[in-house]
Structures are given as structure tokens and as C-alpha cells.
Design a protein around this motif. Sequence first.
Motif, PDB file in Angstrom:
ATOM      1  N   VAL A   8       1.042  -0.914  -0.490  1.00 14.49           N
ATOM      2  CA  VAL A   8       0.359   0.266   0.862  1.00 14.49           C
ATOM      3  C   VAL A   8       0.884   1.388  -0.301  1.00 14.49           C
ATOM      4  O   VAL A   8       1.439   1.278   1.147  1.00 14.49           O
ATOM      5  CB  VAL A   8      -0.609  -0.481   0.947  1.00 14.49           C
ATOM      6  CG1 VAL A   8      -1.492   1.028   1.520  1.00 14.49           C
ATOM      7  CG2 VAL A   8      -1.430  -0.948   1.319  1.00 14.49           C
ATOM      8  N   ARG A   9       1.142   1.745  -1.358  1.00 15.45           N
ATOM      9  CA  ARG A   9       1.677   3.590  -1.195  1.00 15.45           C
ATOM     10  C   ARG A   9       0.427   4.464  -1.639  1.00 15.45           C
ATOM     11  O   ARG A   9       0.349   4.572  -2.097  1.00 15.45           O
ATOM     12  CB  ARG A   9       2.871   3.136  -1.908  1.00 15.45           C
ATOM     13  CG  ARG A   9       4.126   3.756  -2.343  1.00 15.45           C
ATOM     14  CD  ARG A   9       4.709   3.534  -3.342  1.00 15.45           C
ATOM     15  NE  ARG A   9       3.993   3.891  -4.665  1.00 15.45           N
ATOM     16  CZ  ARG A   9       3.801   5.404  -5.180  1.00 15.45           C
ATOM     17  NH1 ARG A   9       3.997   6.491  -4.380  1.00 15.45           N
ATOM     18  NH2 ARG A   9       2.430   5.441  -6.177  1.00 15.45           N
ATOM     19  N   VAL A  10       0.648   5.759  -0.522  1.00 14.96           N
ATOM     20  CA  VAL A  10       1.086   6.830  -1.440  1.00 14.96           C
ATOM     21  C   VAL A  10       2.245   7.996  -1.340  1.00 14.96           C
ATOM     22  O   VAL A  10       2.776   7.263  -1.097  1.00 14.96           O
ATOM     23  CB  VAL A  10      -0.093   7.119  -0.522  1.00 14.96           C
ATOM     24  CG1 VAL A  10      -1.601   6.802  -0.665  1.00 14.96           C
ATOM     25  CG2 VAL A  10      -0.117   7.995   0.796  1.00 14.96           C
ATOM     26  N   SER A  11       2.218   8.862  -2.025  1.00 11.63           N
ATOM     27  CA  SER A  11       3.248   9.719  -1.516  1.00 11.63           C
ATOM     28  C   SER A  11       3.257  11.490  -1.495  1.00 11.63           C
ATOM     29  O   SER A  11       3.943  11.948  -1.340  1.00 11.63           O
ATOM     30  CB  SER A  11       4.078  10.057  -2.843  1.00 11.63           C
ATOM     31  OG  SER A  11       3.307  10.531  -4.260  1.00 11.63           O
ATOM     32  N   THR A  12       1.533  11.224  -1.960  1.00  7.35           N
ATOM     33  CA  THR A  12       1.019  12.785  -1.635  1.00  7.35           C
ATOM     34  C   THR A  12      -0.313  12.980  -0.681  1.00  7.35           C
ATOM     35  O   THR A  12      -1.051  12.165  -0.608  1.00  7.35           O
ATOM     36  CB  THR A  12       1.242  13.629  -2.767  1.00  7.35           C
ATOM     37  OG1 THR A  12      -0.059  12.895  -3.786  1.00  7.35           O
ATOM     38  CG2 THR A  12       2.276  13.467  -3.204  1.00  7.35           C
ATOM     39  N   ASP A  13      -0.630  13.715   0.110  1.00  3.57           N
ATOM     40  CA  ASP A  13      -1.393  14.397   0.427  1.00  3.57           C
ATOM     41  C   ASP A  13      -2.962  14.536  -0.626  1.00  3.57           C
ATOM     42  O   ASP A  13      -4.171  13.979  -0.055  1.00  3.57           O
ATOM     43  CB  ASP A  13      -1.891  15.543   1.444  1.00  3.57           C
ATOM     44  CG  ASP A  13      -0.725  15.771   2.212  1.00  3.57           C
ATOM     45  OD1 ASP A  13      -0.235  15.146   2.906  1.00  3.57           O
ATOM     46  OD2 ASP A  13      -0.196  16.908   3.140  1.00  3.57           O
ATOM     47  N   GLU A  14      -2.231  14.727  -1.746  1.00  4.79           N
ATOM     48  CA  GLU A  14      -3.280  15.069  -2.949  1.00  4.79           C
ATOM     49  C   GLU A  14      -4.007  13.648  -2.796  1.00  4.79           C
ATOM     50  O   GLU A  14      -4.982  13.365  -2.795  1.00  4.79           O
ATOM     51  CB  GLU A  14      -2.604  15.198  -4.179  1.00  4.79           C
ATOM     52  CG  GLU A  14      -3.437  15.897  -5.318  1.00  4.79           C
ATOM     53  CD  GLU A  14      -2.894  15.914  -6.786  1.00  4.79           C
ATOM     54  OE1 GLU A  14      -3.677  15.828  -7.515  1.00  4.79           O
ATOM     55  OE2 GLU A  14      -1.994  16.192  -6.363  1.00  4.79           O
ATOM     56  N   ASP A  47       4.698   5.565   2.327  1.00  5.87           N
ATOM     57  CA  ASP A  47       4.563   6.670   1.864  1.00  5.87           C
ATOM     58  C   ASP A  47       5.948   7.348   0.933  1.00  5.87           C
ATOM     59  O   ASP A  47       6.111   8.991   1.092  1.00  5.87           O
ATOM     60  CB  ASP A  47       3.858   7.360   2.700  1.00  5.87           C
ATOM     61  CG  ASP A  47       5.188   7.987   3.688  1.00  5.87           C
ATOM     62  OD1 ASP A  47       6.190   7.162   3.894  1.00  5.87           O
ATOM     63  OD2 ASP A  47       4.720   8.696   5.323  1.00  5.87           O
ATOM     64  N   HIS A  48       6.623   7.574   0.034  1.00  4.03           N
ATOM     65  CA  HIS A  48       7.785   7.241  -0.208  1.00  4.03           C
ATOM     66  C   HIS A  48       6.956   7.790  -2.251  1.00  4.03           C
ATOM     67  O   HIS A  48       6.459   6.628  -2.558  1.00  4.03           O
ATOM     68  CB  HIS A  48       8.820   6.620  -0.069  1.00  4.03           C
ATOM     69  CG  HIS A  48       9.281   7.397   0.925  1.00  4.03           C
ATOM     70  ND1 HIS A  48       9.036   6.804   1.643  1.00  4.03           N
ATOM     71  CD2 HIS A  48      10.685   7.676   0.496  1.00  4.03           C
ATOM     72  CE1 HIS A  48       9.814   7.185   3.064  1.00  4.03           C
ATOM     73  NE2 HIS A  48      10.832   7.778   1.941  1.00  4.03           N
ATOM     74  N   SER A  49       7.876   8.245  -2.727  1.00  2.20           N
ATOM     75  CA  SER A  49       7.491   8.262  -4.283  1.00  2.20           C
ATOM     76  C   SER A  49       8.026   7.118  -5.248  1.00  2.20           C
ATOM     77  O   SER A  49       9.272   6.132  -4.330  1.00  2.20           O
ATOM     78  CB  SER A  49       8.391   9.411  -5.006  1.00  2.20           C
ATOM     79  OG  SER A  49       8.756   9.288  -6.438  1.00  2.20           O
TER      80      SER A  49
END
Length: 154
Positions: A8-14, A47-49
Motif C-alpha cells: 500500500v503506497r501513497v506519496s502525497t496528501d493529494e 509513503d514515498h515516491s
Amino acid sequence: MKVADLYVRVSTDEQADKGYSQRDQEERLRRYCEINSITVHKVIFEDHSAKSFERPAWNKLLAEIKRTRGKRNLILFTKWDRFSRNAGDAYMMISLLRKLGIEPQAVEQPLDLTIPENKMMLAFYLAAPEVENDRRALNTFYGMRRAKKEGRWM
């Protein structure tokens, strides 16, 4: 028996605001596993690019996979852009994972890579996010350049 790690990965609040929140991704992955009788070994939150695989949680997972071969045979993520936004690196990582007996799979963009034509779809799924990143970077560069010419402070 299929056993999977869920990535599970996200990189931005957006991304969290647009429905890519970690909780949402985890729910979708768990539902997929339940429907397909796949045992969940572990859930990895990142939570990294995805521009490279130099990500702390990913590197920790990869080291664990190498150390404990045979404990799982799948890594699941929602879409291919959650896995990587760099096509070249993604192909190398897919190859490495397959050598380790792990099949990476996007549950919302499933591909059977034993079918040759699906490799074209994989190329599209991997290249599109990279192109999007490159376009965004160019737009930012030209926007900053224009603002500087207009005397605005950055």
C-alpha cells in the motif's frame, strides 16, 4: 495455496484526498484476497515516491523476501502506478521478484504475464505514470521560469 503481501503506497496528501488513501487501498486488497481465497501474510505501508525503488518499506520487504523464500508467492497492490512510476526500474524489479518466486500483481489492472500480448498492456500501465510525472515536471519548470521572467518571487 496462495499467500500474499499487500503493498500500500501513497506519496502525497493529494492522493489521499482523491481516494488513494492507505486505508482505502488496504480495504480493496483485503477484499480481493477474501474473494480469491488468498491468505494475507503481511501488509506493507509506504509513503514515498515511486520514481525509484529506493523506498524504506520496499527495501525492508525485499530483504525479508530474500531471507524467507517460500513464505509468500504474491505481492499485491491496487494499480501498477502504486508499484512503480519508472518503467525501466519496474521491469527489473518484476524480473527479480519472479526469480524469487514472487508474482507482482495489480488487482485493479490484472495481467497474466504468461500471455505475450499482456506484456504490451504492462508496458502501457508502467509508462503512463512515468510520462505523467515527466509532463508535470516540465510544466512546473516552465511555470517557474515564466514567473521569474515576470519578476515574481518563487
